[in-house]
Design an enzyme around this catalytic site. Structure first.
Site, PDB file in Angstrom:
ATOM      1  N   LYS A 200       0.864  -1.178   0.000  1.00 18.66           N
ATOM      2  CA  LYS A 200       0.000   0.000   0.000  1.00 18.66           C
ATOM      3  C   LYS A 200       0.902   1.229   0.000  1.00 18.66           C
ATOM      4  O   LYS A 200       1.670   1.455   0.938  1.00 18.66           O
ATOM      5  CB  LYS A 200      -0.884  -0.019   1.252  1.00 18.66           C
ATOM      6  N   HIS A 327     -10.259  -7.067  -4.444  1.00 19.17           N
ATOM      7  CA  HIS A 327      -9.828  -6.019  -3.526  1.00 19.17           C
ATOM      8  C   HIS A 327     -10.237  -6.409  -2.110  1.00 19.17           C
ATOM      9  O   HIS A 327     -11.150  -7.210  -1.909  1.00 19.17           O
ATOM     10  CB  HIS A 327     -10.534  -4.719  -3.951  1.00 19.17           C
TER      11      HIS A 327
END
Ligand SMILES: [Mg+2]
Length: 431
Positions: A200, A327
């Site tokens: 991330k 996701h």
């Protein structure tokens, strides 16, 4: 005699679950994050469970939805969308901006509705499967694989939540530089056997994140790597990153915000682009696919409206030669199991799915789900194949009840302000 599958009761239980101090471009995860656990009970005594986002706006929508569900058949899955159309959304609850915390594109009334539908759809499928003695994947047409592969979801993180904040302690330590990211990846691999790694990003200047990805490539040669800055970069920055590390990336996820910017990036690089931000609804598919803006869509059964909509999305992706994977936002075992069932039925799933689950130390199931060689086995037990732990559910619900309201809405920027009082959500593009 066939079982009476009329829905006689619907239970909604909002909870707060521990979340480590994971960083993203908006801020940092709160020490506790809201989730909503849904149960549907049928006349023959079967109970099905589902899970979705737990912020107040979802809860407020789920309540009238639950009332309309009573008296209907648990098999009436299409009817869930009819109910959704009948339930009004308080527009003041929708920012019209990029969704806070979730980083899943622009918030709309439809997405809110579909996120609530998904929890009821999963609960109905669970109940239906239990009543019929069939696993959820069988109700979805049958699995095409016995296990679903997941990726390690690497985060820049602090060792602890800011001082003075009530929080559960995690044992992952800090990761704020390439060495920390590599160490975190090593532990993910040791503990769960993951072989794909997603970082991330959008937290530090791109050069620092490039260095982290290079360090991962060096430490784990040949392993699929992804970087996801949540649209924090300009087109020029996205292209610079693609140029520098495109050769070692499986894909670049949402480097720039929105379909036009993603299309511009895609036109000038061979690095595949993935998204869970610019293609988040059926309505957004046409423009993105026509412009060849994305090469992989990361589905999320919560905001796509359930497991059957996820299958429809996968079929559309297959038609257009666009890849599909999944996701993940902060979720618990019910949603992870639901993901695993639907993922097992998607033939064109060629990338390991994301999951936050390893970061969640708390769950509402009697048994924790375990990854083996980075994979979750697909359950063949009736329904989802999981069981609610009522004591754990009650404990986490008590935490929600005791909260003064500050943590019931996920707000990563507010959580960041505890450490950095001047923090504001950075403008996009940030770099
Ligand atoms: Mg993403």
């Amino acid at each position: 005699m066939s079982p009476d599958l009329t829905i006689t009761d619907v239970r909604l239980t909002p909870i707060l679950v521990a979340d480590p101090p994971l960083l993203n471009t908006q801020g940092v995860h709160q020490p506790y994050t809201p989730r909503l656990i849904v149960e549907v009970v049928t006349a023959d005594g079967t109970t099905g469970v589902g899970e979705t986002y737990g912020d107040t706006k979802y809860l407020e929508l789920a309540r009238p939805f639950a009332e309309k569900l009573t008296g209907r058949q648990v098999s009436d899955l299409n009817g869930l969308f009819t109910i959704a159309d009948e339930v009004s959304v308080d527009s003041s609850r929708i920012s019209g901006q990029v969704d806070v915390g979730g980083l899943r594109g622009v918030q709309t009334a439809d997405k809110l509705r579909l996120s609530v539908v998904s929890a009821f759809e999963v609960a109905c499928l669970d109940a239906l499967g239990k009543a019929l003695g069939l696993p959820v994947h069988a109700l979805l047409g049958g699995k095409v694989r016995d296990a679903v592969e997941y990726s390690a979801y690497l985060f820049y993180k602090w060792a602890d939540h800011p001082e003075g904040v009530a929080a559960e302690k995690d044992d992952w330590g800090a990761a704020v530089d390439p060495a920390g990211v590599v160490e975190q990846a090593r532990r993910f691999k040791e503990r769960y056997g993951f072989t794909s790694f997603k970082l991330k990003g959008g937290v530090f200047p791109p050069d620092e994140e490039i260095a982290a990805v290079r360090a991962l490539a060096e430490a784990f040669p040949g392993h699929p790597l992804r970087l996801d800055p949540n649209g924090a970069w300009s087109v020029a920055t996205s292209l610079k990153v693609a140029e520098e590390i495109g050769g070692i990336l499986e894909y670049l996820e949402d480097p720039a915000l929105g379909t036009p910017a993603m299309a511009e990036v895609a036109a000038k690089t061979d690095v595949p682009l993935a998204t869970n931000m610019c293609v988040t609804t059926f309505a957004e598919i046409k423009e993105a696919f026509t412009k060849d803006a994305v090469q992989v869509v990361l589905s999320d059964h919560h905001y796509w409206g359930g497991l059957r909509n996820t299958q429809q999305l996968a079929a559309i992706c297959r038609t257009f030669g666009v890849g599909v994977s999944m996701h993940s936002n902060t979720h618990l075992g019910i949603s992870l199991t639901a993901m695993t069932h639907v993922a097992s039925t998607v033939p064109n799933l060629h990338h390991a799915c994301d999951s936050h689950y390893p970061w969640q130390s708390e769950d509402v199931l009697t048994e924790r789900l375990t990854f083996t060689d980075g994979k979750l086995a697909v359950s063949d037990a009736p329904g989802l194949g999981v069981e609610l732990d009522r004591d754990k559910l009650a404990f986490l619900h008590r935490r929600w009840l005791d909260d003064d309201g500050a943590l019931r809405e996920r707000d990563d920027a507010a959580a960041m302000r505890v450490a950095e009082p001047d923090w504001v959500t950075p403008p996009v593009p940030r770099w």
